[in-house]
Design a protein around this motif. Structure first.
Motif, PDB file in Angstrom:
ATOM      1  N   ASP A  44       0.820  -1.215   0.000  1.00 16.09           N
ATOM      2  CA  ASP A  44       0.000   0.000   0.000  1.00 16.09           C
ATOM      3  C   ASP A  44       0.851   1.261   0.000  1.00 16.09           C
ATOM      4  OD1 ASP A  44      -2.358  -1.472   0.031  1.00 16.09           O
ATOM      5  OD2 ASP A  44      -2.445  -1.497   2.218  1.00 16.09           O
ATOM      6  N   SER A  45       2.065   1.168   0.560  1.00 16.66           N
ATOM      7  CA  SER A  45       2.944   2.339   0.634  1.00 16.66           C
ATOM      8  C   SER A  45       4.391   1.866   0.673  1.00 16.66           C
ATOM      9  CB  SER A  45       2.633   3.160   1.888  1.00 16.66           C
ATOM     10  OG  SER A  45       3.161   2.512   3.033  1.00 16.66           O
ATOM     11  N   LEU A  46       5.303   2.814   0.567  1.00 19.26           N
ATOM     12  CA  LEU A  46       6.729   2.527   0.690  1.00 19.26           C
ATOM     13  C   LEU A  46       7.259   2.870   2.085  1.00 19.26           C
ATOM     14  CD1 LEU A  46       8.098   3.786  -2.760  1.00 19.26           C
ATOM     15  CD2 LEU A  46       7.981   1.438  -1.944  1.00 19.26           C
ATOM     16  N   GLU A  47       6.357   2.986   3.053  1.00 20.27           N
ATOM     17  CA  GLU A  47       6.765   3.352   4.404  1.00 20.27           C
ATOM     18  C   GLU A  47       7.839   2.391   4.923  1.00 20.27           C
ATOM     19  OE1 GLU A  47       4.885   4.075   8.847  1.00 20.27           O
ATOM     20  OE2 GLU A  47       3.567   3.536   7.201  1.00 20.27           O
ATOM     21  N   ASN A  48       8.960   2.929   5.358  1.00 24.21           N
ATOM     22  CA  ASN A  48      10.139   2.182   5.826  1.00 24.21           C
ATOM     23  C   ASN A  48      10.854   1.419   4.717  1.00 24.21           C
ATOM     24  OD1 ASN A  48      10.028   2.921   8.584  1.00 24.21           O
ATOM     25  ND2 ASN A  48       8.369   1.461   8.874  1.00 24.21           N
ATOM     26  N   GLY A  49      10.459   1.600   3.459  1.00 22.98           N
ATOM     27  CA  GLY A  49      11.036   0.838   2.359  1.00 22.98           C
ATOM     28  C   GLY A  49      10.362  -0.516   2.242  1.00 22.98           C
ATOM     29  N   VAL A  50      10.528  -1.155   1.092  1.00 20.28           N
ATOM     30  CA  VAL A  50       9.914  -2.468   0.885  1.00 20.28           C
ATOM     31  C   VAL A  50      10.889  -3.423   0.210  1.00 20.28           C
ATOM     32  CG1 VAL A  50       7.550  -1.572   0.776  1.00 20.28           C
ATOM     33  CG2 VAL A  50       8.817  -1.877  -1.336  1.00 20.28           C
ATOM     34  N   ILE A  51      10.747  -4.693   0.548  1.00 19.57           N
ATOM     35  CA  ILE A  51      11.506  -5.784  -0.065  1.00 19.57           C
ATOM     36  C   ILE A  51      10.493  -6.781  -0.600  1.00 19.57           C
ATOM     37  CG2 ILE A  51      13.042  -7.744   0.362  1.00 19.57           C
ATOM     38  CD1 ILE A  51      14.348  -6.041   2.602  1.00 19.57           C
ATOM     39  N   THR A  89       5.643  -9.987   5.851  1.00 18.54           N
ATOM     40  CA  THR A  89       6.384  -9.962   7.104  1.00 18.54           C
ATOM     41  C   THR A  89       7.131  -8.626   7.147  1.00 18.54           C
ATOM     42  OG1 THR A  89       7.979 -11.182   8.479  1.00 18.54           O
ATOM     43  CG2 THR A  89       8.329 -11.267   6.093  1.00 18.54           C
ATOM     44  N   ARG A  90       8.066  -8.488   8.048  1.00 14.98           N
ATOM     45  CA  ARG A  90       8.864  -7.265   8.114  1.00 14.98           C
ATOM     46  C   ARG A  90      10.214  -7.573   8.747  1.00 14.98           C
ATOM     47  NH1 ARG A  90       8.185  -6.546  13.319  1.00 14.98           N
ATOM     48  NH2 ARG A  90       6.188  -6.785  14.282  1.00 14.98           N
ATOM     49  N   VAL A  91      11.169  -6.669   8.555  1.00 15.05           N
ATOM     50  CA  VAL A  91      12.484  -6.807   9.180  1.00 15.05           C
ATOM     51  C   VAL A  91      12.345  -6.415  10.642  1.00 15.05           C
ATOM     52  CG1 VAL A  91      14.872  -5.965   9.215  1.00 15.05           C
ATOM     53  CG2 VAL A  91      13.703  -6.319   7.014  1.00 15.05           C
ATOM     54  N   THR A  92      12.735  -7.322  11.534  1.00 15.45           N
ATOM     55  CA  THR A  92      12.635  -7.049  12.969  1.00 15.45           C
ATOM     56  C   THR A  92      13.993  -6.878  13.633  1.00 15.45           C
ATOM     57  OG1 THR A  92      12.578  -9.411  13.471  1.00 15.45           O
ATOM     58  CG2 THR A  92      10.446  -8.289  13.201  1.00 15.45           C
ATOM     59  N   ARG A  93      15.040  -7.323  12.967  1.00 15.34           N
ATOM     60  CA  ARG A  93      16.383  -7.267  13.559  1.00 15.34           C
ATOM     61  C   ARG A  93      17.407  -7.335  12.446  1.00 15.34           C
ATOM     62  NH1 ARG A  93      18.381 -12.217  16.961  1.00 15.34           N
ATOM     63  NH2 ARG A  93      20.535 -11.613  17.200  1.00 15.34           N
ATOM     64  N   LYS A  94      18.532  -6.667  12.630  1.00 13.30           N
ATOM     65  CA  LYS A  94      19.636  -6.698  11.674  1.00 13.30           C
ATOM     66  C   LYS A  94      20.892  -7.121  12.421  1.00 13.30           C
ATOM     67  CE  LYS A  94      20.072  -3.001   9.190  1.00 13.30           C
ATOM     68  NZ  LYS A  94      20.076  -1.642   8.621  1.00 13.30           N
ATOM     69  N   ALA A 171      18.114  -1.355   4.223  1.00 12.05           N
ATOM     70  CA  ALA A 171      16.904  -1.764   4.960  1.00 12.05           C
ATOM     71  C   ALA A 171      16.968  -1.283   6.400  1.00 12.05           C
ATOM     72  CB  ALA A 171      16.759  -3.283   4.923  1.00 12.05           C
ATOM     73  N   LYS A 172      15.794  -0.992   6.954  1.00 13.17           N
ATOM     74  CA  LYS A 172      15.701  -0.573   8.354  1.00 13.17           C
ATOM     75  C   LYS A 172      14.856  -1.586   9.120  1.00 13.17           C
ATOM     76  CE  LYS A 172      13.866   3.716   6.586  1.00 13.17           C
ATOM     77  NZ  LYS A 172      13.157   4.925   6.856  1.00 13.17           N
ATOM     78  N   ILE A 173      14.925  -1.488  10.432  1.00 15.46           N
ATOM     79  CA  ILE A 173      13.981  -2.236  11.247  1.00 15.46           C
ATOM     80  C   ILE A 173      12.602  -1.702  10.850  1.00 15.46           C
ATOM     81  CG2 ILE A 173      13.185  -2.762  13.592  1.00 15.46           C
ATOM     82  CD1 ILE A 173      16.037  -3.804  12.961  1.00 15.46           C
ATOM     83  N   GLY A 174      11.696  -2.589  10.527  1.00 13.86           N
ATOM     84  CA  GLY A 174      10.368  -2.178  10.090  1.00 13.86           C
ATOM     85  C   GLY A 174      10.180  -2.173   8.581  1.00 13.86           C
ATOM     86  N   THR A 175      11.242  -2.423   7.817  1.00 12.90           N
ATOM     87  CA  THR A 175      11.076  -2.516   6.370  1.00 12.90           C
ATOM     88  C   THR A 175      10.063  -3.604   6.062  1.00 12.90           C
ATOM     89  OG1 THR A 175      13.309  -1.709   5.856  1.00 12.90           O
ATOM     90  CG2 THR A 175      12.247  -3.076   4.183  1.00 12.90           C
ATOM     91  N   GLN A 176       9.106  -3.278   5.207  1.00 11.93           N
ATOM     92  CA  GLN A 176       8.073  -4.243   4.811  1.00 11.93           C
ATOM     93  C   GLN A 176       8.688  -5.293   3.883  1.00 11.93           C
ATOM     94  OE1 GLN A 176       4.235  -2.161   3.650  1.00 11.93           O
ATOM     95  NE2 GLN A 176       5.727  -0.504   3.447  1.00 11.93           N
ATOM     96  N   VAL A 177       8.268  -6.536   4.035  1.00 11.77           N
ATOM     97  CA  VAL A 177       8.782  -7.632   3.222  1.00 11.77           C
ATOM     98  C   VAL A 177       7.610  -8.484   2.762  1.00 11.77           C
ATOM     99  CG1 VAL A 177      10.262  -9.698   3.198  1.00 11.77           C
ATOM    100  CG2 VAL A 177      10.943  -7.692   4.561  1.00 11.77           C
ATOM    101  N   LYS A 178       7.679  -8.920   1.507  1.00  5.53           N
ATOM    102  CA  LYS A 178       6.707  -9.876   0.987  1.00  5.53           C
ATOM    103  C   LYS A 178       7.452 -10.938   0.203  1.00  5.53           C
ATOM    104  CE  LYS A 178       2.485 -10.511  -1.702  1.00  5.53           C
ATOM    105  NZ  LYS A 178       1.557  -9.903  -2.673  1.00  5.53           N
TER     106      LYS A 178
END
Length: 180
Positions: A44-51, A89-94, A171-178
């Motif tokens: 829906d958006s690019l908030e926090n970036g997307v993968i 899902t989303r990035v929760t840790r790096k 990528a940041k913590i919170g980056t959206q992933v599909k």
């Protein structure tokens, strides 16, 4: 072939292939046909970036939140459909220099595997790992470059170490992933 302008040496078009039967078996190549996606078809958006990781074409796309950065990377994908999850899902840790422990299911399938591998050249997660909100699933590097472009993982998405290092920085913590 010498008379065909613009052809690369050693490249044959199907219609130029010899009609005689070759005595050696056909060589199978490790090829991937990228399907480039538009982020709008999945998010829906690019908030926090997307993968977006396409497990069929074995590629991963990244878009920055402001849409100034777009990257495409070849990946390794799970050996079979039952080894991974598809969906959001989303990035929760790096983690730079991740440690690795096989999951209980991996140990059941491969009892000889070690219980723990610390950071370094023998680590299956390579140099960097993006941990996802799904337990046991990661986007990570690999020290075995033969895996890229293949169905070769136990569920995770693998990239060349140089490319996961670049994605890790973006990528940041919170980056959206599909995963599709």
């Amino acid at each position: 072939m010498a008379g065909i302008v613009g052809m690369q040496p050693g490249v044959l078009l199907a219609q130029d292939a010899p009609t005689q039967r070759l005595s050696s078996p056909a060589i199978q190549r490790n090829t991937s046909s990228f399907r480039v996606h538009d982020w709008r078809d999945h998010f829906d958006s690019l908030e926090n970036g997307v993968i977006l990781s396409d497990t069929v074409s074995k590629m991963l796309q990244y878009w920055s939140e402001d849409e100034t950065i777009r990257k495409v990377y070849p990946t390794s994908v799970p050996l079979s459909g039952d080894l991974t999850k598809l969906g959001y899902t989303r990035v929760t840790r790096k983690v730079e220099g991740p440690s690795w422990r096989p999951t209980p299911a991996m140990k059941e399938r491969n009892p000889d595997w070690p219980d723990f591998v610390g950071p370094g050249a023998d680590n299956p997660l390579g140099t960097h790992a993006l941990y996802l909100s799904w337990q046991y699933y990661r986007i990570h590097g690999t020290n075995d470059t033969r895996k890229i472009g293949r169905k070769s993982s136990n569920g995770c998405i693998g990239l060349y170490n140089e490319q996961i290092e670049e994605l890790f920085a973006l990528a940041k913590i919170g980056t959206q992933v599909k995963l599709i």
